[in-house]
Motif scaffolding. Sequence first.
Motif, mmCIF file in Angstrom:
data_model
loop_
_atom_site.group_PDB
_atom_site.id
_atom_site.type_symbol
_atom_site.label_atom_id
_atom_site.label_comp_id
_atom_site.label_asym_id
_atom_site.label_seq_id
_atom_site.Cartn_x
_atom_site.Cartn_y
_atom_site.Cartn_z
ATOM 1 N N VAL A 30 8.860 12.499 7.221
ATOM 2 C CA VAL A 30 8.185 11.909 8.505
ATOM 3 C C VAL A 30 9.167 12.184 9.816
ATOM 4 C CG1 VAL A 30 9.286 9.338 8.769
ATOM 5 C CG2 VAL A 30 9.230 9.999 6.280
ATOM 6 N N LEU A 31 8.415 12.590 10.587
ATOM 7 C CA LEU A 31 8.369 12.952 11.518
ATOM 8 C C LEU A 31 7.706 11.659 12.664
ATOM 9 C CD1 LEU A 31 5.416 15.469 11.432
ATOM 10 C CD2 LEU A 31 7.698 15.321 11.557
ATOM 11 N N ALA A 32 7.706 10.595 12.674
ATOM 12 C CA ALA A 32 8.044 9.499 13.332
ATOM 13 C C ALA A 32 7.324 8.003 12.793
ATOM 14 C CB ALA A 32 6.508 9.463 14.319
ATOM 15 N N TYR A 33 8.008 6.439 12.946
ATOM 16 C CA TYR A 33 7.468 6.065 12.142
ATOM 17 C C TYR A 33 8.122 4.238 12.998
ATOM 18 C CZ TYR A 33 9.131 1.755 8.990
ATOM 19 O OH TYR A 33 8.730 0.548 8.333
ATOM 20 N N ALA A 34 7.555 3.049 13.078
ATOM 21 C CA ALA A 34 8.146 2.865 13.444
ATOM 22 C C ALA A 34 6.902 1.008 12.561
ATOM 23 C CB ALA A 34 6.952 2.067 14.705
ATOM 24 N N ARG A 35 7.707 0.051 12.624
ATOM 25 C CA ARG A 35 7.577 -1.121 11.507
ATOM 26 C C ARG A 35 7.088 -2.276 12.691
ATOM 27 N NH1 ARG A 35 12.158 -3.941 8.373
ATOM 28 N NH2 ARG A 35 12.679 -5.192 10.248
ATOM 29 N N LEU A 36 5.622 -2.753 12.626
ATOM 30 C CA LEU A 36 5.208 -3.788 12.639
ATOM 31 C C LEU A 36 5.333 -4.897 12.059
ATOM 32 C CD1 LEU A 36 1.533 -1.511 13.742
ATOM 33 C CD2 LEU A 36 4.415 -1.749 14.826
ATOM 34 N N ARG A 37 5.804 -5.798 12.187
ATOM 35 C CA ARG A 37 5.941 -7.595 12.612
ATOM 36 C C ARG A 37 5.200 -8.796 13.117
ATOM 37 N NH1 ARG A 37 11.074 -9.484 12.411
ATOM 38 N NH2 ARG A 37 12.419 -8.531 14.084
ATOM 39 N N PRO A 38 4.562 -9.127 12.252
ATOM 40 C CA PRO A 38 3.484 -10.437 12.606
ATOM 41 C C PRO A 38 4.411 -11.582 13.364
ATOM 42 C CG PRO A 38 3.648 -10.909 10.498
ATOM 43 C CD PRO A 38 4.559 -9.341 10.628
ATOM 44 N N GLY A 39 5.218 -12.016 13.519
ATOM 45 C CA GLY A 39 6.417 -13.026 14.343
ATOM 46 C C GLY A 39 5.583 -14.301 13.436
ATOM 47 N N ASP A 40 6.173 -15.139 13.855
ATOM 48 C CA ASP A 40 5.741 -16.891 13.020
ATOM 49 C C ASP A 40 5.733 -17.823 13.805
ATOM 50 O OD1 ASP A 40 8.491 -17.325 13.676
ATOM 51 O OD2 ASP A 40 9.316 -16.172 12.156
ATOM 52 N N GLU A 41 5.621 -19.203 13.262
ATOM 53 C CA GLU A 41 5.355 -20.161 14.541
ATOM 54 C C GLU A 41 6.485 -20.099 15.228
ATOM 55 O OE1 GLU A 41 3.921 -23.982 11.921
ATOM 56 O OE2 GLU A 41 3.044 -22.637 10.624
ATOM 57 N N GLU A 42 8.009 -19.605 14.738
ATOM 58 C CA GLU A 42 8.784 -20.199 15.565
ATOM 59 C C GLU A 42 8.848 -19.155 16.728
ATOM 60 O OE1 GLU A 42 13.569 -20.027 15.554
ATOM 61 O OE2 GLU A 42 12.464 -21.650 13.708
ATOM 62 N N GLN A 62 0.729 -1.229 0.021
ATOM 63 C CA GLN A 62 -0.088 -0.131 -0.221
ATOM 64 C C GLN A 62 1.239 1.380 -0.049
ATOM 65 O OE1 GLN A 62 -2.143 -1.150 3.892
ATOM 66 N NE2 GLN A 62 -4.022 -1.157 2.818
ATOM 67 N N LEU A 63 2.572 0.864 0.377
ATOM 68 C CA LEU A 63 2.910 1.721 -0.008
ATOM 69 C C LEU A 63 3.370 2.888 -1.036
ATOM 70 C CD1 LEU A 63 5.441 0.864 2.808
ATOM 71 C CD2 LEU A 63 4.237 3.166 3.120
ATOM 72 N N THR A 64 3.313 4.012 -1.034
ATOM 73 C CA THR A 64 3.850 4.765 -2.670
ATOM 74 C C THR A 64 4.871 4.406 -2.522
ATOM 75 O OG1 THR A 64 3.921 7.379 -2.035
ATOM 76 C CG2 THR A 64 1.509 6.063 -2.770
ATOM 77 N N PRO A 65 5.716 4.324 -4.161
ATOM 78 C CA PRO A 65 6.826 4.590 -4.032
ATOM 79 C C PRO A 65 7.292 5.863 -3.265
ATOM 80 C CG PRO A 65 6.175 4.107 -6.716
ATOM 81 C CD PRO A 65 4.727 4.280 -5.213
ATOM 82 N N ARG A 66 7.311 6.983 -3.169
ATOM 83 C CA ARG A 66 7.800 8.832 -2.565
ATOM 84 C C ARG A 66 7.367 8.284 -0.885
ATOM 85 N NH1 ARG A 66 10.343 12.965 -2.674
ATOM 86 N NH2 ARG A 66 9.727 14.367 -1.564
ATOM 87 N N GLU A 67 5.823 7.571 -0.368
ATOM 88 C CA GLU A 67 6.566 7.624 0.711
ATOM 89 C C GLU A 67 7.411 6.325 1.452
ATOM 90 O OE1 GLU A 67 1.835 7.612 1.909
ATOM 91 O OE2 GLU A 67 2.202 5.289 1.167
ATOM 92 N N LEU A 68 7.617 5.210 0.246
ATOM 93 C CA LEU A 68 8.803 3.755 1.106
ATOM 94 C C LEU A 68 9.973 4.710 0.841
ATOM 95 C CD1 LEU A 68 9.092 1.307 2.086
ATOM 96 C CD2 LEU A 68 9.264 0.968 -1.122
ATOM 97 N N TYR A 69 10.646 5.605 -0.175
ATOM 98 C CA TYR A 69 11.430 6.391 -0.102
ATOM 99 C C TYR A 69 12.100 7.140 0.640
ATOM 100 C CZ TYR A 69 15.322 9.876 -1.081
ATOM 101 O OH TYR A 69 16.357 10.861 -1.488
ATOM 102 N N LEU A 70 10.787 7.800 1.273
ATOM 103 C CA LEU A 70 11.077 8.831 2.409
ATOM 104 C C LEU A 70 10.888 8.082 3.723
ATOM 105 C CD1 LEU A 70 8.517 11.651 1.169
ATOM 106 C CD2 LEU A 70 10.810 12.148 1.743
ATOM 107 N N ILE A 71 10.712 6.793 3.302
ATOM 108 C CA ILE A 71 10.549 6.081 4.974
ATOM 109 C C ILE A 71 11.968 6.100 5.330
ATOM 110 C CG2 ILE A 71 10.125 4.145 6.195
ATOM 111 C CD1 ILE A 71 7.696 4.521 5.178
#
Length: 177
Positions: A60-72, A10-19
């Motif tokens: 970009v004023l603030a950012y966090a990446r949310l990762r779902p984890g896995d079976e392990e 869903q990120l635009t190329p510009r948003e991804l670049y700025l992140i």
Amino acid sequence: MNWKTLEFEQLTPRELYLIMRARSAVFVVEQAHVCLDADGHDETALHLFAMQDICLPMPVLAYARLRPGDEEDPEVVIDKILTSPARRGDGTAELLIERALSAIAERWPGRLIRVTAPVGLRSFYEQFGFRKTEGPFLEHGVPFIGLSCSQRGSHAQSGNVRRLRSGLSIVKTYELL
């Protein structure tokens, strides 16, 4: 401040670049963490960020990446947390964590949540219900600890965060691996 929570596609190329630019500015340049930022986890993560005028060089004023984890390792991981130097100590970091916890509760209800943080940020995360689970250990030459919380514990604490915010002075928000 315009907040967004988006999947990678869903990120635009510009948003991804700025992140990516903001992550490099904070972690590589400011904090001298020599690492490969594009670590293979971005495509499966949710990206939570606040922007101001997208035409500015560093919006970009603030950012966090949310990762779902896995079976392990099923815990949801909040990492790559940053606030821009212009927004440190003004409550933006607290808003970022509150929004991250809300997004996790909506997307992955009932899952445990994990962060790693410099030892000096322990009390910052404890106000959201996190408790130390490991460490200290060295990351980039800095003593870090691992912290975890249940979603029930994080929501119980969130009402107190607004009351505590005025007394907090967060100097830096570091990458949480």
